[in-house]
Every structure is written in C-alpha cells, then in structure tokens.
Design a protein around this motif. Structure first.
Motif, PDB file in Angstrom:
ATOM      1  N   VAL A 123      -7.922 -14.365 -16.300  1.00 48.75           N
ATOM      2  CA  VAL A 123      -9.018 -15.279 -15.952  1.00 48.75           C
ATOM      3  C   VAL A 123     -10.155 -15.153 -16.956  1.00 48.75           C
ATOM      4  CG1 VAL A 123     -10.721 -15.898 -14.185  1.00 48.75           C
ATOM      5  CG2 VAL A 123      -8.410 -15.226 -13.508  1.00 48.75           C
ATOM      6  N   HIS A 127      -9.873 -18.484 -18.867  1.00 51.82           N
ATOM      7  CA  HIS A 127     -10.819 -19.352 -18.153  1.00 51.82           C
ATOM      8  C   HIS A 127     -12.193 -18.688 -18.097  1.00 51.82           C
ATOM      9  CE1 HIS A 127      -7.402 -21.807 -16.807  1.00 51.82           C
ATOM     10  NE2 HIS A 127      -6.798 -20.665 -16.500  1.00 51.82           N
ATOM     11  N   LEU A 129     -15.252 -19.675 -18.624  1.00 51.00           N
ATOM     12  CA  LEU A 129     -16.360 -20.410 -18.009  1.00 51.00           C
ATOM     13  C   LEU A 129     -16.309 -20.376 -16.488  1.00 51.00           C
ATOM     14  CD1 LEU A 129     -16.514 -23.543 -20.376  1.00 51.00           C
ATOM     15  CD2 LEU A 129     -17.867 -21.433 -20.486  1.00 51.00           C
ATOM     16  N   HIS A 130     -15.131 -20.157 -15.937  1.00 56.67           N
ATOM     17  CA  HIS A 130     -14.977 -20.136 -14.479  1.00 56.67           C
ATOM     18  C   HIS A 130     -14.774 -18.718 -13.939  1.00 56.67           C
ATOM     19  CE1 HIS A 130     -14.588 -24.522 -14.570  1.00 56.67           C
ATOM     20  NE2 HIS A 130     -13.718 -24.384 -15.553  1.00 56.67           N
ATOM     21  N   TYR A 131     -14.996 -17.718 -14.798  1.00 57.86           N
ATOM     22  CA  TYR A 131     -14.701 -16.349 -14.391  1.00 57.86           C
ATOM     23  C   TYR A 131     -15.532 -15.913 -13.188  1.00 57.86           C
ATOM     24  CZ  TYR A 131     -14.093 -11.287 -14.644  1.00 57.86           C
ATOM     25  OH  TYR A 131     -13.824  -9.984 -14.329  1.00 57.86           O
ATOM     26  N   THR A 132     -16.827 -16.153 -13.226  1.00 57.12           N
ATOM     27  CA  THR A 132     -17.697 -15.679 -12.141  1.00 57.12           C
ATOM     28  C   THR A 132     -17.423 -16.415 -10.830  1.00 57.12           C
ATOM     29  OG1 THR A 132     -19.408 -17.219 -12.904  1.00 57.12           O
ATOM     30  CG2 THR A 132     -19.535 -14.942 -13.694  1.00 57.12           C
ATOM     31  N   THR A 133     -17.001 -17.665 -10.917  1.00 60.40           N
ATOM     32  CA  THR A 133     -16.724 -18.418  -9.689  1.00 60.40           C
ATOM     33  C   THR A 133     -15.359 -18.080  -9.111  1.00 60.40           C
ATOM     34  OG1 THR A 133     -15.879 -20.284 -11.015  1.00 60.40           O
ATOM     35  CG2 THR A 133     -18.219 -20.319 -10.373  1.00 60.40           C
ATOM     36  N   LYS A 134     -14.405 -17.700  -9.976  1.00 59.35           N
ATOM     37  CA  LYS A 134     -13.057 -17.355  -9.497  1.00 59.35           C
ATOM     38  C   LYS A 134     -12.974 -15.905  -9.035  1.00 59.35           C
ATOM     39  CE  LYS A 134     -10.214 -20.740 -11.961  1.00 59.35           C
ATOM     40  NZ  LYS A 134      -9.028 -20.954 -12.822  1.00 59.35           N
ATOM     41  N   THR A 136     -14.703 -13.617  -7.479  1.00 57.96           N
ATOM     42  CA  THR A 136     -15.829 -13.280  -6.606  1.00 57.96           C
ATOM     43  C   THR A 136     -15.624 -11.882  -6.001  1.00 57.96           C
ATOM     44  OG1 THR A 136     -14.744 -14.285  -4.682  1.00 57.96           O
ATOM     45  CG2 THR A 136     -16.146 -15.705  -6.046  1.00 57.96           C
TER      46      THR A 136
END
Length: 313
Positions: A123, A127, A129-134, A136
């Motif tokens: 991740v 990915h 850019l989406h690491y913090t949202t994925k 959690t």
C-alpha cells in the motif's frame, strides 16, 4: 481409545543435538548467545518504537508486534533446550503439549505478520496517496487481532488432535523440543487424521500468506521499476531482497519439515532445519527489518543515551 493407553507415557525425553559433553558445552554457549541476542535486539526495537512518537505508524506497529512474537517464539523452545543440556532431558506429557501449542501459535503469528507487513509495504509503495486512508488504526488492530485469533485456534486444533493419540513404549523424541512431526513418529495410534490436517489445513495457514507476500512484492517490483531514479530503485530492491530472504528461509524450512510424509523425515535434518526458523530468523529480524532503518537507529540511540544518563545520575 482408552484412557490407559493415553496415560501410558507420562513424560518424554528430548535428545537434542549431541550427548558428548564437549559438544554440549559449545552448543550451550552458542544457543545462549543467540537467544540473548534475539531477546535484547527485539526488546530494544519494542522500546524504541514505544518511546519515539514518530514511529507510531502502521509499519512500526506491525514491526513491534513481530519483535514481541519473535521473543516469545524463541522463548518457547530455547530455554528448555538450554536446561536440557545442563540437566535432565525429560519433559512431562502435559508440558510437551503446552510447548507444542505455543510453538504453533508463534509460528503462525510470524507467518501472518510477515504477510501483513508485506501488504503494508504494498500500500505504501503502490498507493502512497491513499496510504493514510487505507492503513487506519482500526484496520491495523483488526489485522493483528485477527491473526492472533487464527493462530490460537489453529494451535488448539492440532493440540487436541495430538492429545487423542496413544503413546506406548518409545518416549524418546529425537529433537530439541516437542515438535508435532517428531511426536507423530512416536505414536502407536493411527496418525492419518493428524497428517491430513497438517497437509490440508496447515498448508492453507502457511501457503495463503506466502502467496499474498509474493503477490505484494510482484506489485512492488513493478511499481519500483517505474521509478526514474536509479538510487531509488536500488534502495527499494535492497529492502525487498532482505525481506524476501527471511521469507524464503522461514517458509522454505517449514515446508521442508512439515509438508512431506513423516516417513521421509530425518530427525537430524528436521532439527537442523528447525533451528533456522526458531533461532536464527528471530535473531536476524531486528537487523534486517530495523537496524538498517535510520528512524529506528535514531530511536535506539535515544533509548540507549537515556538509559546511560539515568544510570550516571
């Protein structure tokens, strides 16, 4: 199966590696040194991650769990092996099953955490850019707690299956701990169900995370190849190579020992292969996953300096 048959053997004898006094002294020093290195190295990693707030991220959360599991993993077998070298080699039937249970638990946890860490790196690299949202805090906690539940249930299954077997005359285990394959060779009962569960259910427990690791690193490799910087590529491949080396050592020895028919096993080969993932791999993990990391090195320096100044005061 009668209770008399089950209780006919009240203890086992662990032969270990050698019965020659000179070799036993060398083995004691060798394994004690490795165990202390494993214990201190992983403990320092846990302290560094817990103290430094900058390391309170998913990657280091998984790493601290791996370090804790590695300490427990080595502590399940090595202290008893050291005690057997110095004194009696006997272990009671209940203690033997207990050791086998926790050995399976921590083997599974190492297996699951390696897969979870590979997914975390997938991740982060593929990915970002989406690491913090994925990744959690809730997802991380669920993955670790789910791994513990699966490991505990899987170990319970194999322990209960082993407890139903009869052990009659031979109670000498040609190993340095109560390994499931070594115990199966001693049983005078039909071990078909046990072996089938190892080959089917046990294979799924080990192979699925391994496949996930390989898929994650294939995707990581494809992403890294698109990086224009040669230095960036080399750094990423170096990190992946270290991880995959430990993964190959860990899974290769387990598959060689447990996923072959018991009749094809050699006790000496099993013992040597088991040392690799029960003693060597937990000792190497702090170096491979942590001590090459600048953030971990900085946190470790803070921990050591803080302890040094507190002692001086």
């Amino acid at each position: 199966m009668t209770q008399a048959n089950q209780s006919s053997v009240s203890e086992f004898f662990l032969l270990g590696f050698s019965r020659q006094p000179q070799q036993q002294r060398l083995l004691f020093v060798f394994f004690l040194s490795m165990y202390l290195a494993t214990f201190l190295g992983n403990l320092l990693i846990i302290l560094a991650i817990s103290i430094d707030s900058r390391l309170h991220t998913p990657m280091y959360f998984f790493l601290s769990n791996l370090s804790f599991v590695d300490v427990c993993f080595s502590s399940t077998t090595v202290p008893k092996m050291l005690a057997n070298i110095l004194s009696s080699q006997s272990i009671s039937f209940i203690d033997c099953l207990t050791q086998m249970y926790f050995f399976i638990v921590f083997t599974d946890m190492d297996n699951f955490l390696l897969a979870v860490m590979a997914y975390d790196r997938f991740v982060a690299i593929c990915h970002p850019l989406h690491y913090t949202t994925k990744m959690t805090h809730l997802l991380c906690a669920l993955m670790v707690s789910g791994s513990w539940i699966l490991a505990l249930l899987n170990a319970l299954l194999h322990t209960l299956l082993m407890a139903r077997l009869s052990f009659c005359a031979d109670n000498t285990i040609h190993h340095f701990f109560c390994d499931i394959s070594a115990l199966l060779r001693l049983s005078c009962s039909d071990t078909y169900l046990n072996e089938m569960m190892i080959l089917i259910e046990g294979a799924l427990i080990m192979i699925i995370p391994l496949v996930c690791i390989l898929i994650s690193y294939i995707c990581i490799t494809c992403a890294v190849l698109r990086v224009p910087s040669t230095q960036g590529k080399w750094k990423a491949f170096s990190t992946c190579g270290s991880h995959l080396a430990v993964v190959s050592l860990f899974y290769g020895t387990i598959i060689a020992v447990y996923f072959n028919p018991s009749s094809s096993h050699s006790a000496e080969t099993d013992s040597a292969a088991t040392v690799l993932y029960t003693v060597v791999t937990p000792m190497l993990n702090p170096f491979i996953y942590s001590l090459r990391n600048k953030d971990i090195k900085g946190a470790l320096a803070k921990v050591i300096s803080r302890k040094f100044f507190s002692v001086q005061q």
